[in-house]
Design a protein around this motif. Structure first.
Motif, PDB file in Angstrom:
ATOM      1  N   ALA A   1     118.558  -0.030 106.209  1.00 51.39           N
ATOM      2  CA  ALA A   1     117.271   0.663 106.358  1.00 51.39           C
ATOM      3  C   ALA A   1     117.407   1.887 107.260  1.00 51.39           C
ATOM      4  N   PHE A   2     118.326   1.829 108.221  1.00 52.08           N
ATOM      5  CA  PHE A   2     118.506   2.949 109.143  1.00 52.08           C
ATOM      6  C   PHE A   2     118.977   4.190 108.384  1.00 52.08           C
ATOM      7  N   ALA A   3     119.897   3.987 107.438  1.00 56.62           N
ATOM      8  CA  ALA A   3     120.449   5.123 106.689  1.00 56.62           C
ATOM      9  C   ALA A   3     119.359   5.827 105.890  1.00 56.62           C
ATOM     10  N   SER A   4     118.374   5.063 105.446  1.00 58.30           N
ATOM     11  CA  SER A   4     117.333   5.709 104.640  1.00 58.30           C
ATOM     12  C   SER A   4     116.228   6.322 105.499  1.00 58.30           C
ATOM     13  N   ASP A   5     116.261   6.086 106.801  1.00 59.67           N
ATOM     14  CA  ASP A   5     115.297   6.752 107.695  1.00 59.67           C
ATOM     15  C   ASP A   5     115.589   8.251 107.756  1.00 59.67           C
ATOM     16  N   ASN A   6     114.559   9.029 108.007  1.00 59.93           N
ATOM     17  CA  ASN A   6     114.769  10.453 108.271  1.00 59.93           C
ATOM     18  C   ASN A   6     115.112  10.618 109.748  1.00 59.93           C
ATOM     19  N   HIS A   7     116.222  11.331 110.029  1.00 65.17           N
ATOM     20  CA  HIS A   7     116.655  11.521 111.416  1.00 65.17           C
ATOM     21  C   HIS A   7     116.500  12.975 111.875  1.00 65.17           C
ATOM     22  N   ASP A   8     115.887  13.796 111.037  1.00 68.69           N
ATOM     23  CA  ASP A   8     115.772  15.230 111.368  1.00 68.69           C
ATOM     24  C   ASP A   8     114.773  15.428 112.510  1.00 68.69           C
ATOM     25  N   LEU A   9     114.877  16.602 113.148  1.00 66.94           N
ATOM     26  CA  LEU A   9     113.887  16.929 114.180  1.00 66.94           C
ATOM     27  C   LEU A   9     112.490  16.945 113.552  1.00 66.94           C
ATOM     28  N   LEU A  10     111.512  16.540 114.323  1.00 71.75           N
ATOM     29  CA  LEU A  10     110.139  16.509 113.803  1.00 71.75           C
ATOM     30  C   LEU A  10     109.564  17.922 113.816  1.00 71.75           C
ATOM     31  N   PRO A  11     109.148  18.420 112.661  1.00 75.12           N
ATOM     32  CA  PRO A  11     108.580  19.771 112.646  1.00 75.12           C
ATOM     33  C   PRO A  11     107.200  19.806 113.299  1.00 75.12           C
TER      34      PRO A  11
END
Ligand code: FES
Ligand code: FE2
Length: 452
Positions: free
Chosen positions: A135-145
């Protein structure tokens, strides 16, 4: 302040029919209000962030704040401006401690997660060995716009709230007054590299008031006016043009009051030939017309609620503030100038900027010391000592007229109200939209939170 007591009229007494407008001492001095302002005003409005000219190249960045939240503005590899929370997705560490720079990658100093200048997460340190679940891999890890990012003629604004109206609507009727500064350069405007920053021990609204307060000039800045007079007589530093302030005091001026907390004051300028754009004025006339060119030579100070001002008085300044505590504020100033301005005019502009606005100049320190005097004078518990309603938001109120006067009409402005008079009216009416909006946003926030 208990949950049941919240009512903005306890802080801003706004009764137009009776020509009463009063602001309560608590608005400047109550720490509980400061906390609410962060949530209800700064973190829910548009905030000025930077000028596009501060990020000319791919991967340039500016770090600043919206309310309490550190934010990052970047120019990505394709040249697009982007805005993010300046907070690592891993455990929230602020990603950069610098104000500005150029970085293709922002690597978090804590556990080494990396992001590119478009905010994309490009590395989770030792991810493969990390035993992360699927499930972690499918999370979005990008900076929050940021919820919103937009520019107006080079000025970049952002918001943490998706619910704000479009930037142009927010700026609304103030835009043509802003344009009198932002359209001075044929090829646009830029921040001159470098900035002034300072922290004063006073509330942020003291600066917001002061930037549109003509009343303090002849008392607070008497020393500056005296130095200019002596320089005109040949003493001391002759590098900057020396204004004769006495000539201003007999001029006509006024105020424009807009929606959304914005306002402006203006004064006819007696010595237009001392303005740094004066040598270019014929070209400006040909480009923008006589009326707007003449207005570019007038003194104009304006507030873009809630965190920036433009002052076009001796030189051209953009100022922004960050409220650090109820009694502590960080100010940042930049000198705004036409792109491609000849060196002699740029030097003229800078000498006048240094004289008046620099932290070591002859006007800013006079102002900030007074903010600290005010904060001291407003200390204590107003319920005990009786210093409740202040008397400093009323001058000129009986000269207010609804809608556009002939000055506003000439510029095509559609203000809510205007006033006009000789300099010695030294109107305080420009504060009205500011505190009216403060009260509106605070009340709306309290209602959302169920405090009423
Ligand atoms: S907080 Fe940034 S990598 Fe851990
Ligand atoms: Fe001042």
């Amino acid at each position: 302040m208990t949950r049941r007591q919240w009512d903005s009229s306890r802080y801003v007494d706004d009764r137009p029919a009776q020509q009463i407008f009063r602001v309560h001492r608590d608005v400047y001095a109550d720490p509980a209000l400061f906390e609410l302002e962060q949530r209800y005003i700064f973190e829910r409005s548009w905030a000025f962030l930077c000028h596009e000219s501060q990020l000319p190249k791919a991967h340039d960045y500016i770090a600043t704040h919206i309310g309490r939240q550190p934010v990052l503005v970047t120019r990505d590899a394709k040249g697009q401006l982007r805005g993010f929370l300046n907070a690592c997705r891993h455990k929230g560490a602020q990603l950069t401690r610098m104000d500005s720079g150029n970085k293709r990658y922002h690597v978090c100093a804590y556990h080494g997660w990396g992001y590119d200048s478009s905010g994309r997460n490009v590395d989770i340190k030792d991810a493969k060995a990390g035993g992360y679940p699927a499930a972690f891999a499918s999370d979005n890890h990008d900076l929050l716009p940021l919820a919103q990012l937009a520019s107006y003629k080079g000025l970049v604004f952002g918001s943490l709230s998706a619910e704000v109206q479009p930037l142009e609507e927010h700026l609304g009727g103030l835009r043509p007054v802003m344009d009198l500064a932002l359209d001075q350069g044929e090829h646009g405007m830029e921040f001159v590299p470098g900035r002034i920053s300072l922290i004063y021990h006073g509330n942020w609204k003291m600066q917001m008031d002061n930037g549109i307060d003509p009343y303090h000039l002849t008392s607070t800045h008497a020393g500056f006016m005296d130095v200019m007079g002596r320089r005109r007589d040949g003493e001391g530093n002759q590098a900057a043009r020396q204004f004769d302030w006495q000539k201003r005091l007999s001029q006509q001026g006024g105020a424009f009051l807009f929606k959304n907390g914005h306002s402006a004051i203006w004064l006819n300028q007696a010595e237009v030939e001392k303005r740094p754009i004066y040598p270019a004025i014929e070209a400006i006339r040909a480009r923008v017309g006589d009326t707007r060119a003449d207005w570019m030579l007038k003194l104009r100070n304006l507030t873009v609620f809630p965190n920036m001002q433009i002052a076009d008085s001796t030189s051209l300044l953009v100022r922004s503030w960050r409220a650090l505590a109820v009694d502590r504020t960080e100010l940042r100033y930049w000198c705004l100038a036409p792109v491609g301005e000849p060196a002699a005019q740029r030097a003229w502009r800078l000498r006048q900027f240094e004289d008046f606005f620099n932290v070591s100049g002859m006007a800013t320190p006079d102002d900030t010391v007074l903010y600290e005097d005010m904060q001291r004078g407003l200390a204590g518990d107003s319920r005990e000592h009786g210093m409740g309603w202040l008397q400093g938001h009323t001058r000129g109120i009986s000269d207010l007229r609804p809608g556009a006067d002939e000055a506003a009409q000439a510029l095509g402005l559609q203000p809510e109200a205007c006033m006009q008079g000789l300099f010695d009216t030294q109107t305080e009416t420009a504060f009205i939209p500011v505190y009216r909006e403060w009260a509106r946003l605070m009340q709306a926030g309290a209602e959302r939170d169920g405090k009423v």
